[in-house]
Scaffold this active site. Structure first.
Site, PDB file in Angstrom:
ATOM      1  N   LYS A 129      40.732  41.395  29.075  1.00 39.58           N
ATOM      2  CA  LYS A 129      41.336  41.117  27.777  1.00 39.58           C
ATOM      3  C   LYS A 129      42.841  41.412  27.821  1.00 39.58           C
ATOM      4  O   LYS A 129      43.549  40.780  28.566  1.00 39.58           O
ATOM      5  CB  LYS A 129      40.592  41.905  26.690  1.00 39.58           C
TER       6      LYS A 129
ATOM      7  N   ASP B 206      35.634  52.925  24.527  1.00 44.22           N
ATOM      8  CA  ASP B 206      35.987  51.586  24.995  1.00 44.22           C
ATOM      9  C   ASP B 206      37.257  51.202  24.232  1.00 44.22           C
ATOM     10  O   ASP B 206      37.224  50.937  23.031  1.00 44.22           O
ATOM     11  CB  ASP B 206      34.836  50.613  24.690  1.00 44.22           C
TER      12      ASP B 206
ATOM     13  N   ARG C 241      35.602  47.399  49.740  1.00 40.20           N
ATOM     14  CA  ARG C 241      34.565  47.688  48.730  1.00 40.20           C
ATOM     15  C   ARG C 241      34.576  49.145  48.296  1.00 40.20           C
ATOM     16  O   ARG C 241      34.187  49.475  47.180  1.00 40.20           O
ATOM     17  CB  ARG C 241      33.166  47.297  49.237  1.00 40.20           C
TER      18      ARG C 241
ATOM     19  N   TYR D  95      30.464  45.942  21.743  1.00 36.63           N
ATOM     20  CA  TYR D  95      30.399  44.659  22.442  1.00 36.63           C
ATOM     21  C   TYR D  95      28.930  44.294  22.716  1.00 36.63           C
ATOM     22  O   TYR D  95      28.121  45.175  23.053  1.00 36.63           O
ATOM     23  CB  TYR D  95      31.179  44.810  23.748  1.00 36.63           C
TER      24      TYR D  95
HETATM   25  C1  LIG Z   1      34.854  41.835  26.859  1.00 37.53           C
HETATM   26  C2  LIG Z   1      34.494  43.198  26.477  1.00 37.53           C
HETATM   27  C3  LIG Z   1      33.671  43.993  27.297  1.00 37.53           C
HETATM   28  C4  LIG Z   1      33.071  43.471  28.591  1.00 37.53           C
HETATM   29  O1  LIG Z   1      34.061  43.176  29.519  1.00 37.53           O
HETATM   30  P1  LIG Z   1      33.892  42.095  30.722  1.00 37.53           P
HETATM   31  O2  LIG Z   1      35.185  42.201  31.436  1.00 37.53           O
HETATM   32  O3  LIG Z   1      33.629  40.757  30.097  1.00 37.53           O
HETATM   33  O4  LIG Z   1      32.728  42.560  31.540  1.00 37.53           O
HETATM   34  C5  LIG Z   1      33.401  45.294  26.890  1.00 37.53           C
HETATM   35  N1  LIG Z   1      33.903  45.787  25.736  1.00 37.53           N
HETATM   36  C6  LIG Z   1      34.684  45.050  24.914  1.00 37.53           C
HETATM   37  C7  LIG Z   1      35.202  45.657  23.662  1.00 37.53           C
HETATM   38  C8  LIG Z   1      35.004  43.730  25.257  1.00 37.53           C
HETATM   39  O5  LIG Z   1      35.776  43.010  24.436  1.00 37.53           O
END
Ligand SMILES: *Cc1c(COP(=O)(O)O)cnc(C)c1O
Length: 392
Positions: A209, A184, A60, A112
């Site tokens: 993703k 992001d 962890r 998001y």
């Molecule tokens: C999917 C996504 C997130 C969140 O990610 P998770 O892995 O589902 O928690 C944040 N920002 C963007 C641009 C995303 O496509």
């Protein structure tokens, strides 16, 4: 990352970007499917605990060789000093905001859905000052920075309109006020855009993703300088947001093919965007790789590829677009992106369903918009699927 690593290409870094050598000669760090690690003496345990020696201690905490190997590779992909992995993209963002957002957070442009919910609903409950500006309101950023906001956060390209923000200019503006810029970078992936090289301070990815790339794992990552990531470590440790070693190993495996995958996503999306641009039933195509697209020049300057995401406005009503989405056969209706299989979503029925039509219009999202995540199928088959779905 050593200077020698920095000279190397992205695929080489993805394949050789970890320094651990397995005792039995395995080319990759095996899955250390353990929660705790043993020591011969207390002095050895303290060396690891106090950071004098790198070694396994407790999973962890992130002190597990499978996690180290993944983090080293990830850091190399964004030219970062350090990378911390998390059990999801949202876990990574939560830790970032709790660590560096205490003097206020300004989010610019669309983000998001989970990110906006966290910023607008949860974090203010803890007394954090958060401001979410539309892209068209970015001019208000100066006043917020003057007022003491110390973390600027954004996505580029944005979801679902693929707006492009100027990372270099925003980094300069944030830095002039002693603020940090965090990006992001999920939509672009490190293959297409490396914000740290453009002046950003922290990069975040939903590894669920493109980094994972096969719609079979959930993970997140923060990358940046050691000084900025150091204080995030204790938040991650005590929020308990570490991925399992199995997930870390699966993500490491995916990274080895990241560059070839993303190049193919780019080529597929370009082909689909060009075909849709000429289609009589399409009113508009949103893709940074199209020369007429408003963000094209900026994207060409700061990105290395235009990505696998695009949106289309179908001629007609929201219901007409729903009918098109429902008629698609290869392209599945599902709310994620970045995997080998192509997916479609209609923002007004999924990601932006909670908003009124007026609010969506303010964000430039029409009810007849469909967002496509172009996978690795043959582009001609995807175009044929869209053709049959658009044919009434
Ligand atoms: C999917 C996504 C997130 C969140 O990610 P998770 O892995 O589902 O928690 C944040 N920002 C963007 C641009 C995303 O496509």
């Amino acid at each position: 990352m050593t200077d020698e690593d920095k000279q190397r290409g992205l695929s080489t870094r993805a394949i050789h970007g970890h320094s651990s050598r397995d005792a039995y000669g395995s080319p990759y760090t095996p899955i250390y499917n353990t929660t705790t690690f043993g020591f011969d003496a207390t002095a050895d345990l303290l060396d690891v605990m106090d950071g004098r020696k790198r070694g396994g201690l407790y999973t962890r905490y992130g002190l597990n060789p499978t996690i180290f190997a993944l983090e080293e590779t990830l850091a190399g992909l964004e030219s970062a000093e350090a990378a911390w992995v998390f059990c999801s993209g949202m876990a990574a963002l939560s830790a970032l905001f709790l660590t560096h957002g205490r003097h206020g957070i300004a989010c610019i442009g669309d983000a998001y859905g989970g990110t906006l919910e966290l910023l607008e609903q949860q974090l203010p409950q803890l007394g954090l000052r958060t401001h979410c500006l539309l892209g068209s309101e970015a001019g208000q950023l100066d006043a917020l920075l003057d007022d003491g906001v110390r973390l600027v956060f954004l996505e580029t390209p944005t979801n679902p309109t693929l707006d492009i923000a100027d990372i270099r200019a925003l980094a300069a503006k944030a830095h002039a006020h002693g603020a940090l810029l965090a990006i992001d970078n999920t939509f672009a992936s490190p293959v297409n855009q490396r914000p740290l090289e453009l002046g950003a301070d922290v990069v975040m990815h939903s590894a669920t993703k493109y980094l994972g790339g096969h719609s079979d794992l959930t993970a997140g990552v923060l990358m940046g300088s050691k000084a900025l990531l150091e204080p995030v470590w204790n938040w991650r440790k005590n929020l308990g947001s570490m991925p399992a070693p199995e997930t870390a190993a699966l993500l490491s495996r995916s990274l080895r093919t990241l560059e070839v995958r993303v190049r193919q996503h780019n080529a597929g999306a370009q082909a689909v965007a060009e075909a849709m641009q000429c289609h009589p039933r399409i009113a508009r195509v949103y893709y940074p790789g199209l020369p007429g697209f408003p963000g094209h020049e900026l994207a060409a300057a700061q990105m290395h590829g235009f990505g696998g995401m695009l949106s289309i406005d179908v001629k007609g009503s929201g219901a007409d677009a729903t009918a098109v989405a429902d008629r698609l056969r290869l392209i599945r209706l599902a709310p994620s992106l970045g995997g080998v299989e192509s997916l479609v979503t209609q923002p007004c029925t999924t990601t932006h369903h909670g908003q009124t039509a007026d609010e969506r219009a303010r964000r430039g999202i029409s009810d007849s918009m469909l967002r496509l995540s172009i996978g690795l199928e043959d582009p001609s088959d995807l175009i044929a699927d869209l053709d049959q779905a658009l044919h009434t």
